[in-house]
Structure formats: structure tokens, C-alpha cells
Design a protein around this motif. Structure first.
Motif, mmCIF file in Angstrom:
data_model
loop_
_atom_site.group_PDB
_atom_site.id
_atom_site.type_symbol
_atom_site.label_atom_id
_atom_site.label_comp_id
_atom_site.label_asym_id
_atom_site.label_seq_id
_atom_site.Cartn_x
_atom_site.Cartn_y
_atom_site.Cartn_z
ATOM 1 N N VAL A 171 0.841 -1.208 0.000
ATOM 2 C CA VAL A 171 0.000 0.000 0.000
ATOM 3 C C VAL A 171 0.866 1.244 0.000
ATOM 4 C CG1 VAL A 171 -1.754 1.282 1.288
ATOM 5 C CG2 VAL A 171 -1.849 -1.223 1.189
ATOM 6 N N ALA A 172 1.965 1.212 0.762
ATOM 7 C CA ALA A 172 2.872 2.361 0.791
ATOM 8 C C ALA A 172 3.512 2.596 -0.565
ATOM 9 C CB ALA A 172 3.948 2.139 1.858
ATOM 10 N N PHE A 173 3.831 1.521 -1.285
ATOM 11 C CA PHE A 173 4.413 1.660 -2.623
ATOM 12 C C PHE A 173 3.416 2.312 -3.580
ATOM 13 C CE2 PHE A 173 5.187 -0.038 -6.896
ATOM 14 C CZ PHE A 173 6.502 0.356 -7.088
ATOM 15 N N ILE A 174 2.172 1.879 -3.534
ATOM 16 C CA ILE A 174 1.141 2.476 -4.404
ATOM 17 C C ILE A 174 0.911 3.934 -4.027
ATOM 18 C CG2 ILE A 174 -1.287 2.354 -5.078
ATOM 19 C CD1 ILE A 174 -1.128 -0.678 -4.687
ATOM 20 N N ASN A 175 0.901 4.225 -2.726
ATOM 21 C CA ASN A 175 0.737 5.615 -2.290
ATOM 22 C C ASN A 175 1.888 6.490 -2.772
ATOM 23 O OD1 ASN A 175 -1.638 4.980 -0.951
ATOM 24 N ND2 ASN A 175 -0.644 4.718 1.027
ATOM 25 N N THR A 176 3.100 5.942 -2.772
ATOM 26 C CA THR A 176 4.248 6.707 -3.241
ATOM 27 C C THR A 176 4.103 7.043 -4.722
ATOM 28 O OG1 THR A 176 5.629 5.555 -1.623
ATOM 29 C CG2 THR A 176 6.759 6.755 -3.373
ATOM 30 N N LEU A 177 3.671 6.072 -5.528
ATOM 31 C CA LEU A 177 3.433 6.349 -6.948
ATOM 32 C C LEU A 177 2.298 7.353 -7.119
ATOM 33 C CD1 LEU A 177 3.700 2.791 -8.553
ATOM 34 C CD2 LEU A 177 5.360 4.649 -8.678
ATOM 35 N N THR A 178 1.269 7.226 -6.278
ATOM 36 C CA THR A 178 0.137 8.157 -6.368
ATOM 37 C C THR A 178 0.562 9.581 -6.078
ATOM 38 O OG1 THR A 178 -1.340 6.373 -5.649
ATOM 39 C CG2 THR A 178 -2.187 8.613 -5.515
ATOM 40 N N VAL A 179 1.523 9.763 -5.193
ATOM 41 C CA VAL A 179 2.029 11.096 -4.872
ATOM 42 C C VAL A 179 3.013 11.579 -5.916
ATOM 43 C CG1 VAL A 179 3.407 12.417 -3.228
ATOM 44 C CG2 VAL A 179 1.630 10.881 -2.401
ATOM 45 N N THR A 180 3.923 10.709 -6.336
ATOM 46 C CA THR A 180 5.069 11.131 -7.137
ATOM 47 C C THR A 180 4.693 11.461 -8.570
ATOM 48 O OG1 THR A 180 6.506 9.734 -5.782
ATOM 49 C CG2 THR A 180 7.366 10.469 -7.901
ATOM 50 N N ILE A 181 3.893 10.637 -9.212
ATOM 51 C CA ILE A 181 3.597 10.849 -10.636
ATOM 52 C C ILE A 181 2.856 12.170 -10.874
ATOM 53 C CG2 ILE A 181 2.337 9.934 -12.611
ATOM 54 C CD1 ILE A 181 3.021 7.136 -11.628
ATOM 55 N N PRO A 182 1.728 12.442 -10.191
ATOM 56 C CA PRO A 182 1.093 13.762 -10.404
ATOM 57 C C PRO A 182 1.970 14.925 -9.958
ATOM 58 C CG PRO A 182 -0.435 12.227 -9.372
ATOM 59 C CD PRO A 182 0.917 11.597 -9.304
ATOM 60 N N ALA A 183 2.727 14.743 -8.858
ATOM 61 C CA ALA A 183 3.578 15.827 -8.361
ATOM 62 C C ALA A 183 4.749 16.100 -9.291
ATOM 63 C CB ALA A 183 4.101 15.480 -6.971
ATOM 64 N N THR A 184 5.011 15.233 -10.239
ATOM 65 C CA THR A 184 6.037 15.470 -11.254
ATOM 66 C C THR A 184 5.441 16.069 -12.521
ATOM 67 O OG1 THR A 184 7.343 13.612 -10.396
ATOM 68 C CG2 THR A 184 7.854 14.385 -12.617
ATOM 69 N N ILE A 185 4.284 15.582 -12.915
ATOM 70 C CA ILE A 185 3.674 16.038 -14.171
ATOM 71 C C ILE A 185 3.087 17.439 -14.040
ATOM 72 C CG2 ILE A 185 1.835 15.566 -15.840
ATOM 73 C CD1 ILE A 185 2.215 12.599 -15.282
ATOM 74 N N ILE A 186 2.381 17.710 -12.942
ATOM 75 C CA ILE A 186 1.685 18.997 -12.794
ATOM 76 C C ILE A 186 2.647 20.191 -12.856
ATOM 77 C CG2 ILE A 186 0.271 20.400 -11.240
ATOM 78 C CD1 ILE A 186 -1.049 17.817 -10.283
ATOM 79 N N PRO A 187 3.731 20.227 -12.083
ATOM 80 C CA PRO A 187 4.619 21.393 -12.180
ATOM 81 C C PRO A 187 5.305 21.534 -13.527
ATOM 82 C CG PRO A 187 5.575 19.724 -10.748
ATOM 83 C CD PRO A 187 4.173 19.304 -11.018
ATOM 84 N N ILE A 188 5.558 20.416 -14.219
ATOM 85 C CA ILE A 188 6.181 20.506 -15.541
ATOM 86 C C ILE A 188 5.221 21.163 -16.528
ATOM 87 C CG2 ILE A 188 6.976 19.129 -17.497
ATOM 88 C CD1 ILE A 188 8.247 17.218 -15.582
#
Length: 380
Positions: A171-188
Motif C-alpha cells: 500500500v505504501a508503494f502504491i501511495n508513493t506512486l500516487t504522490v510522485t507521478i502527479p507531483a512530477t507532471i503537474i509542475p512541468i
């Protein structure tokens, strides 16, 4: 008369040797702690505490505590209990022994150590011991024996199994992907549009906005945590995935806009002006010309932003709920695994390598696209 090769086309500069040695030195300097962390991830807690990682291939001396097994028997010398500290097989060699935790190696094997209240302890190198209590009554509990022994080098995957198969790590791994992917795409996405506007569009206060963005680069992250969390609570997103996405976006935008704007300013002006003469709008120039040519800068920032958000602990602790269902990997490791084990450096080392697996994949994948972007920009 000798002629120097410096400055001759095809000849190596006299500084090339110094440069190569400097690069090798820096690589080794970064490689040594990485190797140490990797070796420590396969060692247990006692081995890490007793010796450095460079001694991992060799036997190390470690101290142990073992309770005397069996029952006391009465002899003319007093109450005696005998046995072997290594158990029934008796495999091992005692290098020193003691009767107190503060002095676990006070006596040499084969000697008799004087303990408190007239008690004595004799221990041989093979682990055989004889404990004598001269009291009139039988001791109420068996004594604890302390001894040192040479432990052969041992490596295992227990630390990795603890990390990978810990309850809730998936669950922590999925949560990390859930945080990281949008937090990388949105600012770009936001930074790319803003950088183009600041680089190629003329509007009032453009210079002031650029100066403000540069000033935001020096704002400490810790200084903005509480005001941003208060703002999130006021608008109703509080501690949630939306909140941490906006937090990472806000913290990453100044650097993203600054880097992308500086890169876009250096693009060939003739290409952009020719496109506008042919009737292209700013949006078409941005999507058809500037964005493809800026892919190296976009890929570079994506790598940094992904690594930052993936390895983040502080922002996740502040902007995510405290329940275990919302933990990312860094919080799971810090609060659950390490929190219940104290200074278990083996777990921490294994967790470091597990956590960098995905960032390494992203880095090498984006590096390939980065090279493609550089080559594409060089011929356009």
C-alpha cells in the motif's frame, strides 16, 4: 627545441591527466559510501554494531549474553550449575567472558573470575562453564553469562525480506506512486507554459515576475510548510493527496520555471520568428517548436522532481493523513520499521536500496529520451 602539443588539434592537453584523475577521485569518493551501504544491507544488526562494513569479509568479535540452563546442584563448594554457552553442539570459541553486562569480557578463557558476593565463574575456550554460588540457599534464578566470540562473516537477505514483505508495504508503494507521478507532471505542465511566456512573450511586469521567481528559489521549504498547510485547511483539502500534490507543485515551480525559461531563451530566434511570420500562433509555436526543442530541459527537471518527491519524508509527514493507509514508503520505513527497532542500520540500508530502485529505472529511462532530445534539437 621541443614543441609543446598544447593547443594542437588532435593532441591531448597537458591538463587531461589531471582532469581524468579528478574524475576518478570523485567517482571513488561517491562509490565508497554506496558500497558500504550495500554491504551493510546484507548484515545483521549485531555485525554492523561490532565492526565496520570494510571488515564484513572477515570474522568479527561480538559479545553475547546467555542464560545458564539446567538446575543448581549442591556441592561442598556451594551451589553449582554447569553447561556450555553454545548449547548442546558446543560449536564456537570463547575469547573472553564476564559476569556483568558492564564488563562482558573481563576474564580470559580457562581462568576463574571472581564475581560479587563470593560467587565465581569459570569458562573454557570451548564454552564449558562452571558457576559457583557459596550461599546457603539455592539461587532463585539462573545467572546470565556474558562472553565474547569470533563470529564468521554472514550475509543474508533478511533485511530486504523485512522491507519488501512488511505488512502494508504494498500500500505504501502504491501511495508513493500516487504522490510522485502527479507531483512530477503537474509542475512541468505549468512551468512549461509559464517559461514560454516569460521567454518569448512581451507583457507588462515580465521582468518583475522573473525577479519574484528567482527570489522564491531561496525561500526555505520549512518556512512555507505551516502557512501552506493552513491555506490547505482553509480551502478544504487539508491533509490529503490533493494537498501534497499542490505542495510539491508549489515548491517545485520556481526552479522549474527558472530552468525552463533560461533554456527556452537560448533557442534559435530565427525559427520562432519565421513561424510567426508564417502565421503560427503562440500556442502553435509553443507546442510545435518550443516544446520539442525543450525536451532535454523538461526531461532533466522531471528526473530531479521525481527523485525529490519519491524520497521526500518531510512534506509527506505534513501534508498526508497520519493513518497507515496513507503512508508513503519513506513514512512507512521511518515510523513503522525503524520506529519499532531503534537504530537498526541494516533495515535502513536495505530500505535505501529498495527505495532507489524505481528512481534508478526512471533516471536511465529518461536519460535515453534526454539524449534523443539533445540530438533532435541539434539538427532543427
Amino acid at each position: 627545441m621541443s614543441v609543446s602539443d598544447d593547443g594542437i588539434a588532435g593532441a591531448k592537453s597537458s591538463l587531461s591527466l589531471v582532469t581524468n584523475l579528478s574524475v576518478i577521485f570523485l567517482v571513488v569518493l561517491w562509490l565508497i559510501p554506496t558500497v558500504g551501504l550495500l554491504v551493510s544491507s546484507f548484515r545483521d544488526r549485531d555485525a554492523i554494531s561490532s565492526s565496520g562494513w570494510w571488515n564484513a569479509p572477515f570474522a568479527t568479535e561480538q559479545n553475547f549474553a546467555a542464560g545458564a540452563e539446567g538446575e543448581f546442584t549442591q556441592t561442598p563448594d556451594g551451589w553449582v550449575i554447569e553447561g556450555n554457552v553454545f548449547g548442546e553442539d558446543g560449536s564456537g570459541t570463547v575469547t573472553a567472558f564476564g559476569g556483568r553486562r558492564a564488563e562482558p569480557t573481563a576474564f580470559q578463557p580457562g581462568t576463574t573470575g571472581e564475581l560479587v558476593r563470593g560467587r565465581t565463574l569459570t569458562m573454557e575456550a570451548n564454552g564449558d562453564y562452571r558457576y559457583v554460588d557459596p550461599g546457603e540457599d539455592a539461587p532463585r534464578r539462573n545467572p546470565t553469562l556474558y562472553f565474547g566470540t569470533q563470529v564468521p562473516p554472514s550475509f543474508s537477505t533478511d533485511n530486504y525480506e523485512t522491507i519488501l514483505f512488511s505488512n502494508g508495504m504494498d500500500v505504501a508503494f502504491i501511495n508513493t506512486l500516487t504522490v510522485t507521478i502527479p507531483a512530477t507532471i503537474i509542475p512541468i505542465l505549468i512551468a512549461a507554459f509559464a517559461a514560454y511566456a516569460l521567454a518569448w512573450m512581451d507583457f507588462p511586469f515580465r521582468g518583475t515576475i522573473i525577479a519574484v521567481i528567482v527570489g522564491l528559489l531561496v525561500v526555505p521549504l520549512q518556512l512555507a510548510l505551516v502557512p501552506m498547510l493552513t491555506f490547505h485547511n482553509d480551502i478544504g483539502i487539508g491533509q490529503s493527496f490533493y494537498g501534497i500534490w499542490f505542495a510539491h507543485t508549489g515548491f517545485g515551480l520556481p526552479l522549474a520555471i527558472y530552468l525552463l525559461r533560461n533554456y527556452m531563451v537560448g533557442l534559435p530566434r530565427d525559427i520562432i520568428e519565421s513561424a510567426k511570420v508564417d502565421g503560427a500562433t503562440d500556442f502553435q509555436v509553443f507546442t510545435k517548436i518550443v516544446l520539442p526543442l525543450s525536451f532535454p530541459a523538461l526531461a532533466s527537471f522531471a528526473i530531479f522532481q521525481f527523485l525529490w518527491t519519491w524520497n521526500d519524508l518531510l512534506v509527506a509527514k505534513v501534508f498526508l493523513p497520519s493513518n497507515s493507509d496513507s503512508w508513503v514508503m519513506t513514512v512507512k520505513i521511518a515510523d513503522d520499521l525503524l520506529g519499532s527497532r531503534g537504530g537498526d542500520w541494516g533495515i535502513l540500508a536495505a530500505a535505501a536500496f529498495v527505495s532507489i530502485a524505481v528512481p534508478l529505472i526512471v533516471f536511465f529511462t529518461m536519460q535515453r529520451y534526454l539524449v534523443r532530445g539533445l540530438l533532435a534539437g541539434s539538427v532543427k
